[in-house]
Scaffold this active site. Structure first.
Site, short mmCIF file in Angstrom:
data_model
loop_
_atom_site.label_atom_id
_atom_site.label_comp_id
_atom_site.label_asym_id
_atom_site.label_seq_id
_atom_site.Cartn_x
_atom_site.Cartn_y
_atom_site.Cartn_z
N LEU A 57 2.28 5.02 18.46
CA LEU A 57 3.47 4.57 17.74
C LEU A 57 3.36 4.79 16.24
O LEU A 57 4.37 4.98 15.57
CB LEU A 57 3.70 3.08 18.02
CG LEU A 57 4.05 2.70 19.46
CD1 LEU A 57 3.94 1.19 19.64
CD2 LEU A 57 5.44 3.19 19.82
N GLY A 58 2.15 4.76 15.72
CA GLY A 58 1.97 4.92 14.28
C GLY A 58 0.51 4.95 13.90
O GLY A 58 -0.37 4.58 14.68
N GLY A 90 -2.15 4.10 10.48
CA GLY A 90 -2.35 3.55 9.15
C GLY A 90 -3.68 4.00 8.60
O GLY A 90 -4.35 4.87 9.17
N GLY A 91 -4.09 3.39 7.50
CA GLY A 91 -5.33 3.79 6.87
C GLY A 91 -6.56 3.55 7.73
O GLY A 91 -7.47 4.38 7.79
N GLU A 141 -4.66 2.53 14.31
CA GLU A 141 -3.57 3.19 15.00
C GLU A 141 -2.87 2.17 15.89
O GLU A 141 -3.51 1.25 16.39
CB GLU A 141 -4.08 4.35 15.87
CG GLU A 141 -4.78 5.45 15.11
CD GLU A 141 -5.25 6.58 16.01
OE1 GLU A 141 -4.84 6.61 17.20
OE2 GLU A 141 -6.03 7.41 15.54
N VAL A 142 -1.56 2.35 16.09
CA VAL A 142 -0.82 1.47 16.99
C VAL A 142 -0.33 2.31 18.17
O VAL A 142 0.29 3.36 17.97
CB VAL A 142 0.37 0.81 16.27
CG1 VAL A 142 1.12 -0.11 17.24
CG2 VAL A 142 -0.11 0.00 15.07
N LYS A 173 -2.91 -2.55 18.42
CA LYS A 173 -3.33 -2.10 17.10
C LYS A 173 -4.84 -1.94 17.13
O LYS A 173 -5.58 -2.92 17.25
CB LYS A 173 -2.93 -3.11 16.02
CG LYS A 173 -3.30 -2.65 14.61
CD LYS A 173 -2.77 -3.58 13.54
CE LYS A 173 -3.12 -3.07 12.15
NZ LYS A 173 -2.56 -3.93 11.07
N ASP A 209 2.52 -7.18 1.70
CA ASP A 209 2.78 -5.77 2.01
C ASP A 209 4.11 -5.60 2.75
O ASP A 209 4.20 -4.85 3.71
CB ASP A 209 1.63 -5.19 2.85
CG ASP A 209 1.60 -3.66 2.80
OD1 ASP A 209 2.18 -3.07 1.85
OD2 ASP A 209 1.01 -3.04 3.70
#
Length: 236
Positions: A18-19, A21-22, A25-26, A41, A131
């Protein structure tokens, strides 16, 4: 750790990413025996510091039981594995929606009110998100309409086991973070989230970030030497 479709992690099977990040991952996944859809996540780097930060994030979200905050159901742990188990949201992120079109005033007001309700709950619990941005607002679609859900408490401030933020260190996403947060993230309070929400509101109405997508120098932000806001769409 590398993840791939069809991979089994404990009782869960990964379906699609799904996505990214730093540090995590999701993935959309399902429970192998119960066939229950979830989002995972997953840390890509499983150092002790990263694990502790993920656990802190999970504890913060678990403590926030509110319809406009994405809950954490459980943690997923193994020798080289650490992750959070989340509900799979049937919808899109606010970022994906804004990439297509700005919103009307009525749509914006409805979403902002709901996000504010979630933020008020977090702030009442003594937590500051730090954030808020379109990618961290998920739009949950149901027969009752669209419900925004605040996600990703990775930079949350206010938990008992919080890592102490070094003074004079900025955190967050620069074009959404409050000026004081870019100078000293450890010293901010709930007002930093409200600044970020104001930036979100402008972007929802105009389709543009008020800082034109540029990372402004800290001195510009502190002295409020920022570009003028883009004109609002006249649609109501």
């Amino acid at each position: 750790m590398a993840f791939y479709s069809g991979q089994k992690l404990g009782a869960y099977v990964l379906e699609y990413r799904l996505g990214v990040g730093g540090a995590a991952e999701v993935w959309a996944a399902h429970h192998e025996r119960l066939h229950m859809p979830v989002a995972l996540k997953l840390l890509r780097v499983t150092s002790e510091a990263a694990r502790a930060r993920l656990l802190r994030e999970g504890r913060a979200q678990t403590a926030l039981q509110h319809p406009n905050i994405l809950p954490v159901r459980d943690i997923l742990e193994g020798t080289d594995l650490a992750g959070l188990i989340l509900p799979l949201v049937e919808g899109v992120s606010l970022r994906a929606l804004l990439q297509k079109t700005p919103l009307t005033e009525s749509e914006t007001v409805a979403l902002i009110r709901a996000i504010l309700d979630g933020l008020a709950h977090a702030h009442h619990k003594g937590l500051v998100h730090r954030d808020l941005k379109p990618g961290n607002i998920l739009l949950d679609l149901s027969r009752h309409g669209v419900a925004p859900r605040i996600a990703d408490f990775g930079l949350v401030k206010g938990t008992p086991d919080e890592f102490e933020t070094e003074a004079d260190i900025g955190m967050g996403t620069p074009k959404y973070a409050a000026p004081e947060q870019q100078l000293d993230a450890g010293g901010v309070d709930h007002r930093a989230d409200l600044f970020s929400l104001g930036v979100l509101m402008v972007e929802m109405l105009t389709g543009k970030n008020p800082f034109n997508g540029r990372r402004l120098r800290q001195t510009q932000l502190v002295h409020r030497n920022v570009p003028p806001l883009p004109g609002l769409d006249a649609r109501g």
